[in-house]
Design a protein around this motif. Structure first.
Motif, PDB file in Angstrom:
ATOM      1  N   ASN A  72       6.761   3.782 -21.499  1.00  0.00           N
ATOM      2  CA  ASN A  72       7.119   2.347 -20.961  1.00  0.00           C
ATOM      3  C   ASN A  72       7.098   1.265 -22.171  1.00  0.00           C
ATOM      4  N   ASN A  73       6.410   1.637 -23.218  1.00  0.00           N
ATOM      5  CA  ASN A  73       6.366   0.558 -24.356  1.00  0.00           C
ATOM      6  C   ASN A  73       7.586   0.787 -25.047  1.00  0.00           C
ATOM      7  N   ARG A  74       8.616   1.556 -24.922  1.00  0.00           N
ATOM      8  CA  ARG A  74       9.697   1.860 -25.535  1.00  0.00           C
ATOM      9  C   ARG A  74      10.845   0.363 -25.261  1.00  0.00           C
ATOM     10  N   ARG A  75      10.468  -0.092 -24.086  1.00  0.00           N
ATOM     11  CA  ARG A  75      11.383  -0.957 -23.489  1.00  0.00           C
ATOM     12  C   ARG A  75      10.786  -2.453 -23.987  1.00  0.00           C
ATOM     13  N   VAL A  76       9.668  -2.467 -24.708  1.00  0.00           N
ATOM     14  CA  VAL A  76       9.258  -3.680 -25.229  1.00  0.00           C
ATOM     15  C   VAL A  76       9.969  -4.291 -26.253  1.00  0.00           C
ATOM     16  N   SER A  77      10.507  -5.602 -26.339  1.00  0.00           N
ATOM     17  CA  SER A  77      11.385  -6.050 -27.350  1.00  0.00           C
ATOM     18  C   SER A  77      10.704  -6.653 -28.321  1.00  0.00           C
ATOM     19  N   PHE A  78       9.328  -6.835 -28.475  1.00  0.00           N
ATOM     20  CA  PHE A  78       8.697  -7.439 -29.569  1.00  0.00           C
ATOM     21  C   PHE A  78       7.658  -6.523 -30.017  1.00  0.00           C
ATOM     22  N   LYS A  79       6.961  -6.997 -31.110  1.00  0.00           N
ATOM     23  CA  LYS A  79       5.818  -6.258 -31.909  1.00  0.00           C
ATOM     24  C   LYS A  79       4.734  -6.646 -31.435  1.00  0.00           C
ATOM     25  N   PRO A  80       3.740  -6.110 -30.646  1.00  0.00           N
ATOM     26  CA  PRO A  80       2.425  -6.727 -30.057  1.00  0.00           C
ATOM     27  C   PRO A  80       1.416  -6.909 -31.270  1.00  0.00           C
ATOM     28  N   GLU A  81       0.704  -7.707 -31.363  1.00  0.00           N
ATOM     29  CA  GLU A  81      -0.222  -8.168 -32.480  1.00  0.00           C
ATOM     30  C   GLU A  81      -1.615  -8.659 -31.828  1.00  0.00           C
ATOM     31  N   ASN A  82      -2.439  -8.441 -32.537  1.00  0.00           N
ATOM     32  CA  ASN A  82      -3.939  -8.963 -32.247  1.00  0.00           C
ATOM     33  C   ASN A  82      -3.606 -10.469 -32.173  1.00  0.00           C
ATOM     34  N   PRO A 110       6.211 -11.442 -24.080  1.00  0.00           N
ATOM     35  CA  PRO A 110       5.355 -12.618 -24.708  1.00  0.00           C
ATOM     36  C   PRO A 110       5.216 -13.648 -23.460  1.00  0.00           C
ATOM     37  N   GLU A 111       3.935 -14.505 -23.522  1.00  0.00           N
ATOM     38  CA  GLU A 111       3.449 -15.196 -22.357  1.00  0.00           C
ATOM     39  C   GLU A 111       4.758 -16.057 -21.807  1.00  0.00           C
ATOM     40  N   GLY A 112       5.553 -16.835 -22.742  1.00  0.00           N
ATOM     41  CA  GLY A 112       6.626 -17.693 -22.226  1.00  0.00           C
ATOM     42  C   GLY A 112       7.517 -16.908 -21.698  1.00  0.00           C
ATOM     43  N   ASP A 113       8.047 -15.763 -22.030  1.00  0.00           N
ATOM     44  CA  ASP A 113       9.190 -15.029 -21.590  1.00  0.00           C
ATOM     45  C   ASP A 113       8.604 -14.446 -20.296  1.00  0.00           C
ATOM     46  N   GLY A 114       7.370 -14.037 -20.336  1.00  0.00           N
ATOM     47  CA  GLY A 114       6.668 -13.347 -19.385  1.00  0.00           C
ATOM     48  C   GLY A 114       6.848 -14.221 -18.094  1.00  0.00           C
ATOM     49  N   ARG A 115       6.600 -15.473 -18.172  1.00  0.00           N
ATOM     50  CA  ARG A 115       6.495 -16.194 -16.891  1.00  0.00           C
ATOM     51  C   ARG A 115       7.819 -16.434 -16.309  1.00  0.00           C
ATOM     52  N   LEU A 116       8.998 -16.487 -17.238  1.00  0.00           N
ATOM     53  CA  LEU A 116      10.222 -16.404 -16.934  1.00  0.00           C
ATOM     54  C   LEU A 116      10.722 -15.208 -15.998  1.00  0.00           C
ATOM     55  N   GLN A 117      10.267 -14.199 -16.620  1.00  0.00           N
ATOM     56  CA  GLN A 117      10.548 -12.917 -16.127  1.00  0.00           C
ATOM     57  C   GLN A 117       9.837 -12.621 -14.807  1.00  0.00           C
TER      58      GLN A 117
END
Length: 452
Positions: A72-82, A110-117
């Motif tokens: 699943n994490n292969r589809r994430v388009s950004f790098k997660p950071e603390n 990301p929270e902004g993109d996530g809400r749109l998604q």
């Protein structure tokens, strides 16, 4: 001894082992909670060599452990950071060995993109439930459109890409541009108005609706419900060409066809010049074949009409009648020949039978002589009677009153065998000598046969 520990004396099925308890709780959490959406801040993020991600999502008052597996994490388009705020789609579960409840993350933005998604998914499910994505409701794209409509920005790269492809592949194909905003708060309504205007004017066979690539926010106008419903209501087939190949919008699902890019859409609606030339050659061959077929058919009809005319021509009818007369004459002649042949055959048969029945040839010769003499006698008597008819008539009238010869003169005769007068045929038998007396004489004959 009393049971100091108060243990049950009989086995109790409600007594769990730790592993059974954790397993049942995991199933309960997964089955009851299902999918959840969660916003939180990343902490304790780790990415071991296995490729899986482990992290904690927290807010100001609580936290929860999470795992996101490699598939699943292969589809994430950004790098997660603390410290980064994210929106995740996850399933609630339990890590049985430690008894820790956790989230199994399916997707992360990301929270902004996530809400749109999240809004994207909700609208997608709503429109799909209404049947706007159904294949049966989509219009067919014309194979050879006569005029192309483009709904996009008049200054954007997408329009230049479309026009460049069309010029290269089919420069004679007319293009009508319906300029619109393709980014910003009012872009969705501008796009819907342009599509409505194209349907109202009804001057093109297919519409290309799209723009070039961009972020999710840049492309968000093509995820608007107003645009989706306007595309679904369009009477003109629409090809959605939004962004790059990886970009997917609600417009792509509602449109009659999706193109990966604006250039790809132009490729779909145009035909290469070599293809047109091949089509022209093919049409020419078909036209020549059709003309030849028509000529052959008309020639055949002309031959049929000529044949009918010949059949109706007076000369032909006279020839037919003359031939029929000849055939009838031939048949009559043949019938006469057949009849004569039959009669000759009958005569030959009778002659043969007569020869078989005759006593000897002398009797035949005598009969022929007798017949000849009878004929000569009849002829002589007839001549004599004609000469002396008048004289004999006078004498006959005198004798008629007293002589039986008067009766004989009327055509009667008296036949006798010796002194016996014959009155019935059964008195006579074959070979009898019969004396026949007439008014003017008598004749002697031999009986050949008797017929009853």
């Amino acid at each position: 001894m009393p049971n100091e520990l108060n243990l049950p004396s009989q086995p109790n099925k409600n007594i769990y082992t730790v592993s059974r308890l954790n397993a049942d709780v995991r199933l309960l959490l997964e089955n009851e909670m299902g999918i959840v959406w969660l916003i939180g801040e990343i902490s304790n993020f780790s990415a071991p060599v296995s490729g899986h991600w482990y992290l904690t999502l927290k807010d100001s008052r609580a936290q929860v452990k999470c795992a996101m597996f490699r598939g699943n994490n292969r589809r994430v388009s950004f790098k997660p950071e603390n410290g980064k705020q994210v929106l995740v789609k996850a399933r609630l579960s339990l890590y049985e060995p430690r008894g820790d409840y956790q989230l199994i993350i399916d997707s992360m933005q990301p929270e902004g993109d996530g809400r749109l998604q999240q809004q994207f998914e909700q609208l997608k499910m709503q429109l799909a439930g209404e049947g706007l994505f159904a294949q049966s409701s989509k219009l067919p794209i014309p194979e050879h459109p006569q005029r192309i409509g483009v709904v996009t920005s008049s200054t954007g790269a997408a329009l230049h890409d479309i026009l460049r492809v069309l010029k290269r592949r089919d420069p004679s194909l007319p293009v009508i541009i319906y300029p619109t905003l393709v980014q910003g708060e009012s872009a969705a309504f501008s796009i819907a108005q342009a599509i409505g205007l194209a349907n109202e004017r009804n001057e093109c066979d297919v519409l290309i609706v799209g723009r070039g690539g961009g972020s999710l926010e840049d492309l968000w106008c093509f995820n608007h419900e107003a645009v989706a419903r306007t595309i679904a209501a369009s009477q003109i087939p629409i090809i959605s060409a939004v962004g790059h190949e990886v970009d997917v919008t609600i417009a792509d699902f509602v449109a009659d066809m999706r193109a990966a890019t604006p250039s790809a859409a132009a490729e779909l609606v145009s035909r290469d010049q070599s293809y047109k030339l091949d089509q022209l050659v093919s049409k020419k061959r078909q036209l020549i074949a059709a003309i030849k077929q028509q000529l052959a058919m008309h020639q055949q009809q002309m031959l049929i009409q000529q044949h009918r005319l010949q059949q109706l021509h007076p000369k032909h009818q006279l020839q037919q009648q003359s031939q029929q007369l000849d055939e009838k004459e031939t048949r009559i002649r043949q019938a006469i020949r057949d009849l004569l042949a039959a009669r000759k055959q009958q005569l030959a048969n009778l002659s043969h039978r007569l020869e078989l029945r005759s006593p000897d040839n002398q009797l035949i010769t005598a009969k022929q002589q007798l017949t000849s003499l009878e004929q000569r006698l009849h002829s002589a008597l007839s001549t004599r009677m004609n000469k002396e008819k008048y004289a004999l008539g006078l004498l006959a009238e005198k004798l008629d009153a007293v002589s039986p010869l008067a009766t004989m003169k009327r055509g009667y005769s008296i036949s006798s065998i010796g002194s016996t007068v014959v009155t019935k045929a059964k008195q006579v038998k074959a070979d009898d000598m019969l004396t026949t007396r007439f008014a003017d004489g008598k004749i002697t004959s031999k009986v050949i046969s008797i017929e009853s």
